[in-house]
Design a protein around this motif. Structure first.
Motif, PDB file in Angstrom:
ATOM      1  N   PHE A  48       0.853  -1.192   0.000  1.00 45.08           N
ATOM      2  CA  PHE A  48       0.000   0.000   0.000  1.00 45.08           C
ATOM      3  C   PHE A  48       0.886   1.237   0.000  1.00 45.08           C
ATOM      4  O   PHE A  48       2.067   1.185   0.364  1.00 45.08           O
ATOM      5  N   VAL A  49       0.279   2.395  -0.398  1.00 42.06           N
ATOM      6  CA  VAL A  49       1.047   3.641  -0.460  1.00 42.06           C
ATOM      7  C   VAL A  49       0.252   4.769   0.173  1.00 42.06           C
ATOM      8  O   VAL A  49      -0.977   4.732   0.255  1.00 42.06           O
ATOM      9  N   THR A  50       1.001   5.781   0.620  1.00 39.57           N
ATOM     10  CA  THR A  50       0.449   7.087   0.975  1.00 39.57           C
ATOM     11  C   THR A  50       1.334   8.132   0.322  1.00 39.57           C
ATOM     12  O   THR A  50       2.504   7.869   0.005  1.00 39.57           O
ATOM     13  N   THR A  51       0.782   9.329   0.105  1.00 41.63           N
ATOM     14  CA  THR A  51       1.561  10.403  -0.520  1.00 41.63           C
ATOM     15  C   THR A  51       1.410  11.676   0.289  1.00 41.63           C
ATOM     16  O   THR A  51       0.380  11.912   0.943  1.00 41.63           O
ATOM     17  N   GLU A  52       2.445  12.489   0.217  1.00 46.55           N
ATOM     18  CA  GLU A  52       2.443  13.811   0.846  1.00 46.55           C
ATOM     19  C   GLU A  52       3.195  14.755  -0.085  1.00 46.55           C
ATOM     20  O   GLU A  52       4.422  14.739  -0.140  1.00 46.55           O
ATOM     21  N   GLY A  53       2.447  15.529  -0.826  1.00 47.86           N
ATOM     22  CA  GLY A  53       3.074  16.368  -1.846  1.00 47.86           C
ATOM     23  C   GLY A  53       3.676  15.499  -2.940  1.00 47.86           C
ATOM     24  O   GLY A  53       2.997  14.684  -3.564  1.00 47.86           O
ATOM     25  N   THR A  54       4.978  15.660  -3.173  1.00 44.38           N
ATOM     26  CA  THR A  54       5.670  14.851  -4.176  1.00 44.38           C
ATOM     27  C   THR A  54       6.332  13.616  -3.571  1.00 44.38           C
ATOM     28  O   THR A  54       7.017  12.873  -4.281  1.00 44.38           O
ATOM     29  N   LYS A  55       6.133  13.371  -2.286  1.00 46.10           N
ATOM     30  CA  LYS A  55       6.726  12.216  -1.617  1.00 46.10           C
ATOM     31  C   LYS A  55       5.731  11.046  -1.614  1.00 46.10           C
ATOM     32  O   LYS A  55       4.535  11.228  -1.372  1.00 46.10           O
ATOM     33  N   VAL A  56       6.261   9.840  -1.859  1.00 46.91           N
ATOM     34  CA  VAL A  56       5.453   8.626  -1.823  1.00 46.91           C
ATOM     35  C   VAL A  56       6.076   7.680  -0.803  1.00 46.91           C
ATOM     36  O   VAL A  56       7.297   7.427  -0.848  1.00 46.91           O
ATOM     37  N   TYR A  57       5.273   7.129   0.086  1.00 45.98           N
ATOM     38  CA  TYR A  57       5.760   6.228   1.124  1.00 45.98           C
ATOM     39  C   TYR A  57       5.064   4.876   0.962  1.00 45.98           C
ATOM     40  O   TYR A  57       3.834   4.808   0.803  1.00 45.98           O
ATOM     41  N   GLY A  58       5.848   3.811   1.004  1.00 52.25           N
ATOM     42  CA  GLY A  58       5.314   2.468   0.854  1.00 52.25           C
ATOM     43  C   GLY A  58       5.071   1.801   2.187  1.00 52.25           C
ATOM     44  O   GLY A  58       5.723   2.126   3.191  1.00 52.25           O
ATOM     45  N   HIS A  59       4.134   0.876   2.196  1.00 52.77           N
ATOM     46  CA  HIS A  59       3.774   0.163   3.414  1.00 52.77           C
ATOM     47  C   HIS A  59       3.514  -1.304   3.084  1.00 52.77           C
ATOM     48  O   HIS A  59       3.008  -1.637   2.004  1.00 52.77           O
ATOM     49  N   MET A  60       3.889  -2.178   3.992  1.00 53.44           N
ATOM     50  CA  MET A  60       3.565  -3.604   3.921  1.00 53.44           C
ATOM     51  C   MET A  60       4.116  -4.272   2.655  1.00 53.44           C
ATOM     52  O   MET A  60       3.394  -4.869   1.863  1.00 53.44           O
ATOM     53  N   GLY A  61       5.423  -4.135   2.477  1.00 52.25           N
ATOM     54  CA  GLY A  61       6.109  -4.923   1.453  1.00 52.25           C
ATOM     55  C   GLY A  61       6.131  -4.343   0.055  1.00 52.25           C
ATOM     56  O   GLY A  61       6.180  -5.101  -0.925  1.00 52.25           O
ATOM     57  N   THR A  62       6.086  -3.028  -0.093  1.00 50.65           N
ATOM     58  CA  THR A  62       6.179  -2.448  -1.443  1.00 50.65           C
ATOM     59  C   THR A  62       7.558  -2.703  -2.041  1.00 50.65           C
ATOM     60  O   THR A  62       8.556  -2.832  -1.324  1.00 50.65           O
ATOM     61  N   GLN A  63       7.639  -2.767  -3.356  1.00 49.16           N
ATOM     62  CA  GLN A  63       8.888  -3.040  -4.083  1.00 49.16           C
ATOM     63  C   GLN A  63       9.099  -1.955  -5.142  1.00 49.16           C
ATOM     64  O   GLN A  63       9.029  -2.197  -6.346  1.00 49.16           O
ATOM     65  N   PHE A  64       9.340  -0.736  -4.672  1.00 47.08           N
ATOM     66  CA  PHE A  64       9.459   0.393  -5.593  1.00 47.08           C
ATOM     67  C   PHE A  64      10.642   0.238  -6.545  1.00 47.08           C
ATOM     68  O   PHE A  64      10.546   0.569  -7.730  1.00 47.08           O
ATOM     69  N   ILE A  65      11.773  -0.261  -6.047  1.00 49.04           N
ATOM     70  CA  ILE A  65      12.968  -0.382  -6.895  1.00 49.04           C
ATOM     71  C   ILE A  65      12.717  -1.358  -8.048  1.00 49.04           C
ATOM     72  O   ILE A  65      13.132  -1.132  -9.188  1.00 49.04           O
ATOM     73  N   LYS A  66      12.000  -2.430  -7.775  1.00 48.26           N
ATOM     74  CA  LYS A  66      11.722  -3.432  -8.802  1.00 48.26           C
ATOM     75  C   LYS A  66      10.653  -2.963  -9.786  1.00 48.26           C
ATOM     76  O   LYS A  66      10.763  -3.196 -11.001  1.00 48.26           O
ATOM     77  N   LYS A  79     -13.132   5.057  -5.009  1.00 48.31           N
ATOM     78  CA  LYS A  79     -14.519   5.000  -5.440  1.00 48.31           C
ATOM     79  C   LYS A  79     -14.875   6.311  -6.124  1.00 48.31           C
ATOM     80  O   LYS A  79     -14.952   7.357  -5.498  1.00 48.31           O
ATOM     81  N   GLY A  80     -15.063   6.233  -7.425  1.00 47.15           N
ATOM     82  CA  GLY A  80     -15.442   7.419  -8.194  1.00 47.15           C
ATOM     83  C   GLY A  80     -14.305   8.368  -8.480  1.00 47.15           C
ATOM     84  O   GLY A  80     -14.543   9.512  -8.863  1.00 47.15           O
ATOM     85  N   SER A  81     -13.054   7.940  -8.305  1.00 47.75           N
ATOM     86  CA  SER A  81     -11.928   8.841  -8.585  1.00 47.75           C
ATOM     87  C   SER A  81     -10.704   8.039  -8.989  1.00 47.75           C
ATOM     88  O   SER A  81     -10.630   6.821  -8.780  1.00 47.75           O
ATOM     89  N   LYS A  82      -9.752   8.744  -9.568  1.00 49.26           N
ATOM     90  CA  LYS A  82      -8.502   8.138 -10.004  1.00 49.26           C
ATOM     91  C   LYS A  82      -7.402   9.173  -9.851  1.00 49.26           C
ATOM     92  O   LYS A  82      -7.499  10.282 -10.375  1.00 49.26           O
ATOM     93  N   ARG A  83      -6.333   8.827  -9.125  1.00 48.04           N
ATOM     94  CA  ARG A  83      -5.230   9.753  -8.873  1.00 48.04           C
ATOM     95  C   ARG A  83      -3.975   9.224  -9.556  1.00 48.04           C
ATOM     96  O   ARG A  83      -3.642   8.041  -9.430  1.00 48.04           O
ATOM     97  N   THR A  84      -3.277  10.112 -10.243  1.00 46.99           N
ATOM     98  CA  THR A  84      -2.091   9.709 -10.999  1.00 46.99           C
ATOM     99  C   THR A  84      -0.986  10.751 -10.846  1.00 46.99           C
ATOM    100  O   THR A  84      -1.261  11.929 -10.582  1.00 46.99           O
ATOM    101  N   ALA A  85       0.247  10.292 -11.045  1.00 46.74           N
ATOM    102  CA  ALA A  85       1.411  11.184 -11.074  1.00 46.74           C
ATOM    103  C   ALA A  85       2.601  10.411 -11.621  1.00 46.74           C
ATOM    104  O   ALA A  85       2.684   9.180 -11.482  1.00 46.74           O
ATOM    105  N   LEU A 127      -5.252  18.697  -7.342  1.00 47.96           N
ATOM    106  CA  LEU A 127      -4.184  18.074  -6.575  1.00 47.96           C
ATOM    107  C   LEU A 127      -4.769  17.466  -5.306  1.00 47.96           C
ATOM    108  O   LEU A 127      -5.570  18.087  -4.620  1.00 47.96           O
ATOM    109  N   CYS A 128      -4.348  16.254  -5.007  1.00 47.92           N
ATOM    110  CA  CYS A 128      -4.949  15.563  -3.862  1.00 47.92           C
ATOM    111  C   CYS A 128      -3.986  14.513  -3.339  1.00 47.92           C
ATOM    112  O   CYS A 128      -3.566  13.619  -4.084  1.00 47.92           O
ATOM    113  N   ASP A 129      -3.604  14.607  -2.069  1.00 41.72           N
ATOM    114  CA  ASP A 129      -2.728  13.617  -1.457  1.00 41.72           C
ATOM    115  C   ASP A 129      -3.511  12.360  -1.102  1.00 41.72           C
ATOM    116  O   ASP A 129      -4.720  12.383  -0.887  1.00 41.72           O
ATOM    117  N   VAL A 130      -2.768  11.236  -1.023  1.00 41.30           N
ATOM    118  CA  VAL A 130      -3.332   9.972  -0.568  1.00 41.30           C
ATOM    119  C   VAL A 130      -2.966   9.845   0.903  1.00 41.30           C
ATOM    120  O   VAL A 130      -1.835   9.486   1.255  1.00 41.30           O
TER     121      VAL A 130
END
Length: 804
Positions: free
Chosen positions: A190-208, A221-227, A391-394
């Motif tokens: 799972f992920v959360t975001t704060e501005g341009t920062k993205v933080y991974g949780h529970m086994g994310t594999q960003f490098i891969k 639900k009813g939305s889609k966030r991208t960057a 603009l909307c943070d997760v």
């Protein structure tokens, strides 16, 4: 790499290469002895066909017919493999399928592309893309007929990986394009975001999973966030190029669509089986009784059981087809009151805020702050995303997916080389299919293709000539069998070399300005040759106004009808707020509602003049009606066996098309699946029917059925169309007989609307946007008279935009 990009060696070198392969297949001189006969049959290929006939006859006469036919088939196969192009054979097949599926494929503006025969490269920019697989085939067919060019289509790489579609795309010299959306992959954790920062949780594999340029997607639900990803720091942290942008999704399933009302495939099969079993039992029992009555032995039953089962299947599928059609149909609701709200403009054919470019405009004078330049999505029918971007943070841990970065530079290099060698490319700049009556925002890939190819020209080299030809695909019931389509060519667009130099040597901002300028030209060009409206009801209004304007008794081609409707659409934007126009539109809606309620077509109303008839006239109309009823009965008796014969294929094709439309939630795939499933299922069904006839009536009738029944099928299609027209004329006759003065009243209402339209034309010059060349054509074919044009006060100025 796509086939058109490969450097194909000359034919002679290819043949020498093939001969060398044969020469080295054996040791010593054994393999080399094959070289001479191979060279001979390649040089004198007609000998193969002659040998095929001779060997077949001689070996068959010697008592080995199967062996003779096998040898002759090998000879014919070798001839076809060497001398018949797979591309030409594939084009010929699919062009024939288009002629079968569509009743008429009309061409508008052909004179605008016939002049492009000087060896220049051409990019055909086609829109709207409402008929998935059929759109490119229709355009390819028309371009081949008008210019003799073969169009290589920009095709999704995902399609190349499909078994059947991939073979077709390669044979037609398609150019594969990898779309990031086709490779969307679900991420781990799972992920959360704060501005341009993205933080991974529970086994994310960003490098891969992520690289620079990949896109992070978080769906809610009813939305889609991208960057886009700027930098991957660790498996649990990365940076984005900008904060997450949210797009609100309109999650809405229109259950009123006809494919949603159609029974499912399982229900269709179950109903067919439920009807088939009693029908088969009944027919077999009747047949057994008849054979016993005339003294035939039981062996005769074993010869006919297959035909009886086949007839049972055909009868049951015909019954299910009728049920299927009734469940699928829905009587259209009457059109409502016309309103034109200032904040909800009705899209017209030509956007008055966007100047119509000259064919040789450089684009440097176009407004860089236009709506297209800002790239804000427009609202359109069937659009999955609303025009909302924020603009909307997760803030909560959320599941995510990602679109891998795709380096398109190699693909663009190949396309640039192809264009610089005088190639012909086709592209749908909308980027995907849709069911809307307006265009989707165009993608920038076409401007990159054009500017990149032009930018490769250096000052010491002759200038490269590349023209972009807008193409409008204007359908009438695009997904229906035996409907019509008009392919309308716009004015060729030639981009100034200064824009290409700016794109090649400028800064990122200057490159973007060059792209915007080119896209403005293409957007205006495509708008000029397509029919667009706010919704289906508005488009139907435009067509009603076009029919009212046409003089009584005039018969126009599909292309002329499209041109007139374009003129109506163009002028509507300028005068839609006038009170007289709004009252006229309300009267048109009332007239359309009366036609729906009475079941009478507009062209039939034109014949109702003087239909307030006496008893003597009534007797004549009754005689005419009885004569047509008799003709329809004769047609029906002749066509019932044909309808029974084709019922299984028709039901299966319709069921598959509706199933695929339900899967994706849009109609744009229905025509494609009707054709593809028909190509796959109908030959199999034809083989089954041939086996049944062969086993029952012998080899002669079996062969006759195999070769002649397709021709009877085509004749049945044409006869069915004629019988349908006859039925519609009967409905009109019954209407005027049942309503003594109604026909005269409808005609009077229509004439009143025609008078209102001419008054509006004289006051507001509604049809000032009608193409001058189209007016000349209508005069030449006497669709209009000089008096009609004078009363209509059509503007012949050069300011009128050029349309088909």
């Amino acid at each position: 790499m796509p086939p058109p990009m490969k450097t194909t060696p000359p034919k002679k070198l290819q043949r020498e290469k093939s001969a060398s392969l044969f020469a080295t297949t054996g040791k010593g001189n054994y393999g080399r002895t094959l070289v001479v006969p191979i060279q001979l049959w390649r040089k004198y290929g007609i000998v193969l066909l002659w040998a095929a006939v001779g060997i077949d006859l001689l070996v068959s006469k010697a008592g080995y017919p199967v062996l003779g036919q096998a040898i002759s088939m090998i000879c014919v196969s070798l001839y076809l493999a060497e001398y018949v192009s797979l591309r030409k054979a594939m084009c010929s097949f699919w062009f024939t399928m288009m002629d079968v599926f569509f009743r008429e494929i009309s061409v508008g503006g052909a004179h605008k592309v016939t002049c492009l025969d000087d060896g220049r490269a051409v990019i055909f920019a086609c829109a709207p893309h409402v008929n998935q697989f059929l759109d490119p085939i229709v355009v390819m067919k028309v371009v081949a007929q008008v210019t003799g060019r073969h169009v290589s289509w920009m095709t999704a790489a995902k399609s190349f990986n499909r078994a059947f579609i991939g073979v077709i795309a390669r044979a037609l010299k398609g150019i594969p394009v990898v779309r990031p959306d086709d490779n969307e992959t679900k991420g781990k954790g799972f992920v959360t975001t704060e501005g341009t920062k993205v933080y991974g949780h529970m086994g994310t594999q960003f490098i891969k999973d992520f690289k620079k340029g990949a896109v992070l997607v978080v769906k809610g639900k009813g939305s889609k966030r991208t960057a886009k990803v700027a930098n991957v720091i660790s498996d649990y942290e990365m940076e984005l190029t900008s904060p997450m942008k949210e797009q609100r999704e309109e999650v809405k399933v229109d259950k009123t669509q006809d494919f949603h009302r159609a029974p499912s495939e399982f229900a269709t099969m179950s109903l067919t089986l439920a009807i088939f079993l009693p029908v088969a039992f009944f027919l077999l029992s009747i047949e057994t009784q008849l054979l016993n009555a005339i003294g035939y032995v039981g062996a005769e039953l074993h010869r006919t059981w297959l035909v009886m089962l086949l007839v049972s299947l055909q009868i049951s599928t015909l019954i299910v087809s009728l049920i299927y059609t009734i469940m699928r149909q829905n009587t259209p609701a009457p059109l409502g009151h016309f309103t034109s709200e200032p904040n909800t403009p009705v899209p017209s054919l030509h956007d008055s805020s966007t100047p119509t470019p000259s064919p040789h405009t450089s684009g440097s004078d176009l407004d860089k702050t236009s709506p297209f330049g800002s790239r804000k999505p427009k609202t359109h029918v069937g659009a999955p995303l609303l025009p909302f971007d924020a603009l909307c943070d997760v803030t909560e841990q959320s599941a995510y997916s990602f679109l891998p970065y795709v380096d398109q530079s190699e693909m663009f290099e190949k396309v640039h080389e192809f264009l610089n060698n005088g190639g012909t490319v086709g592209i749908f700049p909308e980027g995907g299919t849709h069911d809307g009556t307006t265009l989707l925002p165009l993608k920038w890939g076409i401007s990159t293709m054009l500017l990149g190819a032009l930018a490769k020209t250096r000052p010491d080299q002759p200038p490269v000539q590349i023209s972009v030809v807008p193409v409008g695909l204007n359908y009438f019931r695009p997904h229906d069998f035996r409907s019509t389509v008009s392919v309308d060519f716009g004015d060729p667009i030639e981009v100034d070399m200064k824009l290409a130099e700016q794109w090649r040597d400028g800064t990122k901002e200057e490159q973007q300005e060059a792209n915007i300028a080119v896209m403005e030209l293409i957007m205006a060009g495509v708008n000029a040759c397509t029919l667009q409206a706010k919704d289906v009801e508005t488009l139907e209004l435009f067509r009603t106004i076009r029919r009212l304007y046409v003089p009584l008794g005039a018969r126009l081609s599909v292309a002329d009808n499209v041109a007139l409707t374009q003129g109506v659409s163009y002028g509507f934007e300028k005068i839609k707020e006038e009170m007289q126009v709004r009252l006229f539109l309300d009267n048109c809606i009332s007239y359309n509602n009366m036609l729906h309620q009475t079941g009478v077509a507009d062209y039939q109303v034109q014949r109702f003049q003087g239909m307030s008839f006496s008893e003597e006239d009534r007797s004549g109309i009754i005689r005419t009606a009885l004569k047509r009823i008799l003709m329809f009965a004769v047609f029906g008796i002749c066509l019932v066996p044909v309808w029974i014969w084709v019922a299984p294929a028709g039901l299966w094709v319709s069921s598959v098309a509706d199933h695929q439309a339900r899967k994706v939630g849009k109609r744009s795939v229905m025509g494609t699946w009707k054709v593809l499933s028909g190509v796959a299922l109908i030959p199999c069904y034809h083989v089954v029917t041939t086996i049944a006839v062969w086993s029952t009536f012998g080899d002669f009738l079996g062969l006759a059925w195999f070769f002649l029944s397709p021709f009877f099928g085509i004749m049945g299609i044409v006869a069915s169309e004629q019988s349908y027209r006859l039925l519609r004329s009967l409905k009109a006759l019954v209407f005027v007989l049942a309503n003594k003065d109604a026909g005269e009243k409808l005609f009077a209402q229509r004439e009143s609307l025609r008078a209102e339209l001419k008054a509006l034309q004289q006051e507001f010059h509604w049809l000032a946007g009608l193409d001058v060349r189209t007016k000349e054509k209508l005069l030449a074919r006497q669709s209009f008279t000089e008096k009609d044009l004078a009363e209509g006060d059509l503007d012949n100025s050069d300011e009128a935009p050029q349309s088909s």
